[in-house]
Design a protein around this motif. Structure first.
Motif, PDB file in Angstrom:
ATOM      1  N   LEU A   1       9.107   5.602   1.577  1.00 14.74           N
ATOM      2  CA  LEU A   1       8.032   5.851   0.626  1.00 14.74           C
ATOM      3  C   LEU A   1       7.332   4.556   0.248  1.00 14.74           C
ATOM      4  O   LEU A   1       6.086   4.483   0.218  1.00 14.74           O
ATOM      5  CB  LEU A   1       8.601   6.545  -0.620  1.00 14.74           C
ATOM      6  N   GLY A   2       8.112   3.490  -0.014  1.00 18.85           N
ATOM      7  CA  GLY A   2       7.500   2.219  -0.376  1.00 18.85           C
ATOM      8  C   GLY A   2       6.642   1.642   0.730  1.00 18.85           C
ATOM      9  O   GLY A   2       5.556   1.097   0.478  1.00 18.85           O
ATOM     10  N   ALA A   3       7.109   1.760   1.972  1.00 16.52           N
ATOM     11  CA  ALA A   3       6.347   1.240   3.109  1.00 16.52           C
ATOM     12  C   ALA A   3       5.043   2.017   3.304  1.00 16.52           C
ATOM     13  O   ALA A   3       3.994   1.429   3.597  1.00 16.52           O
ATOM     14  CB  ALA A   3       7.196   1.302   4.376  1.00 16.52           C
ATOM     15  N   LEU A   4       5.097   3.326   3.143  1.00 17.78           N
ATOM     16  CA  LEU A   4       3.887   4.136   3.293  1.00 17.78           C
ATOM     17  C   LEU A   4       2.868   3.806   2.212  1.00 17.78           C
ATOM     18  O   LEU A   4       1.655   3.785   2.468  1.00 17.78           O
ATOM     19  CB  LEU A   4       4.245   5.628   3.249  1.00 17.78           C
ATOM     20  N   VAL A   5       3.347   3.539   0.997  1.00 18.14           N
ATOM     21  CA  VAL A   5       2.432   3.156  -0.083  1.00 18.14           C
ATOM     22  C   VAL A   5       1.743   1.841   0.263  1.00 18.14           C
ATOM     23  O   VAL A   5       0.521   1.697   0.109  1.00 18.14           O
ATOM     24  CB  VAL A   5       3.200   3.046  -1.419  1.00 18.14           C
TER      25      VAL A   5
END
Length: 392
Positions: free
Chosen positions: A299-303
């Motif tokens: 999730l953090g990488a996609l953000v």
């Protein structure tokens, strides 16, 4: 008596005042796809299209195979078009269905009377024709629940249509009816499936592939061409943009923390893809990412990735697991190509310990060490454009 292909609309039947626009786009797609087999006449009425070959000796089996890959269709049948006369229907159904009924053990008759002026009701048509077929093929028995073959008679405005079992269509919406998007395509399993899924929702496709010679070779790019040919069997023409990415990857490797290689690389890809998309009238980007599948898809990488662009990013695989994606790849014919052992640029500089919870502030600080605009400009200047079309 003429043999035609009867094509049933899918969810186009649910459209309102703009339904005619969708139907016209579907007919245009069918005309182009089937043109490789000669000329065709199309008659649209009552949530269906009757496609009639204009020349003798048309390969209707090949036409059906093409129609099975046209988005916007829910059902496909080879059918005999006859006058709306019960005597003619009885006389023509027996020889027309011989091959299918001879091989079957059970059958039933289904009638659809769209033209309510026809003198017999649907149940009366079923009883009448069923008796005729039982006399002609005494080995058959009636099974209304799970027959080997369902004989259907459709009484429509222009003619009566007789056919056996209906094949399932590809569903979805006609290509281009929902706009246009650019799909980021690697040589892996996921991205071609994602592109196919969004094409099924009516998006025309451009494709963007990042190549890193000499780390990736010609066979890696040819693999992408082969994947897109498979997708194009459903979507129609795809304009492929091949982006030179070596300079960017080497600059990241020389100047950025190793654990951030992948996320920074993805941000460059998104920025470049957005610019290509804008230049080609695309309204969104498509990727094959799925939450948690790899380090760059947390999730953090996609953000962090999404913060690099303002354009919408569609991720149709986002909630799917790998088994589901593989099953769909097998269905559309891309899986065997995707697993060929030719590396793409995403695997060339993979860090040993990628950061799974990147913080945008630190990612942007690492990027600041690079001449971002110059690297993007150089990549865009070297883009090659290739038209992929399985119907050329």
């Amino acid at each position: 008596m003429t043999e035609i292909i009867l094509l049933k609309h899918g969810e186009l039947a649910l459209k309102g005042l703009n339904r005619r626009t969708f139907e016209d786009m579907l007919t245009k797609t069918l005309r182009r796809r089937l043109s490789v087999l000669g000329g065709w006449r199309f008659a649209a009425a009552q949530s269906a299209v009757a496609a009639e070959p204009l020349g003798e000796g048309c390969d209707l089996d090949a036409a059906v195979r093409i129609c099975e890959k046209v988005f916007g269709l829910s059902g496909i049948s080879r059918a005999l078009a006859v006058p709306k006369d019960m005597e003619v229907i009885r006389a023509e159904a027996v020889p027309y269905l011989r091959g299918q009924l001879t091989a079957a053990r059970t059958f039933k008759v289904n009638a659809k009377r769209a033209d309510k002026r026809f003198p017999l009701t649907s149940p009366e048509i079923c009883v009448d024709l069923g008796a005729v077929l039982l006399d002609a093929y005494p080995h058959l028995t009636v099974d209304v629940h799970d027959p080997d073959i369902t004989v259907t008679v459709e009484i429509r405005d222009s003619a009566a249509y007789i056919h056996g079992n209906q094949l399932r269509g590809a569903g979805g919406l006609p290509p281009g009816s929902s706009g246009k998007a650019a799909a980021l395509i690697s040589g892996g399993i996921d991205s071609p499936v994602a592109a196919w899924m969004m094409a099924r929702r009516g998006l025309a496709l451009d494709a963007i592939h990042f190549a890193s010679p000499p780390y990736t070779g010609e066979r890696a790019e040819m693999k992408v061409h082969s994947l897109l040919h498979k997708v194009a069997e459903y979507s129609g023409r795809i304009n492929l943009h091949v982006v030179p990415f070596t300079e960017i990857q080497e600059a990241i490797k020389d100047n950025c923390p190793e654990e951030l290689f992948t996320i920074i690389m993805r941000r460059f890809m998104m920025v470049i893809s957005e610019k290509i998309a804008h230049n080609n009238d695309c309204g969104a980007l498509i990727t094959g990412e799925s939450v948690g599948q790899v380090a760059s898809q947390t999730l953090g990488a996609l953000v962090c990735t999404d913060c690099a662009v303002s354009m919408p990013v569609f991720r149709p695989l986002i909630g799917m697991d790998k088994d589901e994606t593989v099953a769909l790849a097998r269905k559309i014919g891309t899986f065997e190509i995707s697993v060929l052992p030719y590396e793409d640029c995403c695997t060339v500089f993979t860090p040993r310990h990628p950061r799974t919870k990147p913080i945008l502030k630190f990612v942007e600080e690492a990027e600041a060490r690079l001449d971002f605009d110059r690297l993007v400009g150089n990549a865009l200047a070297g883009v090659r454009h290739i038209m992929i079309d399985s119907y050329s």
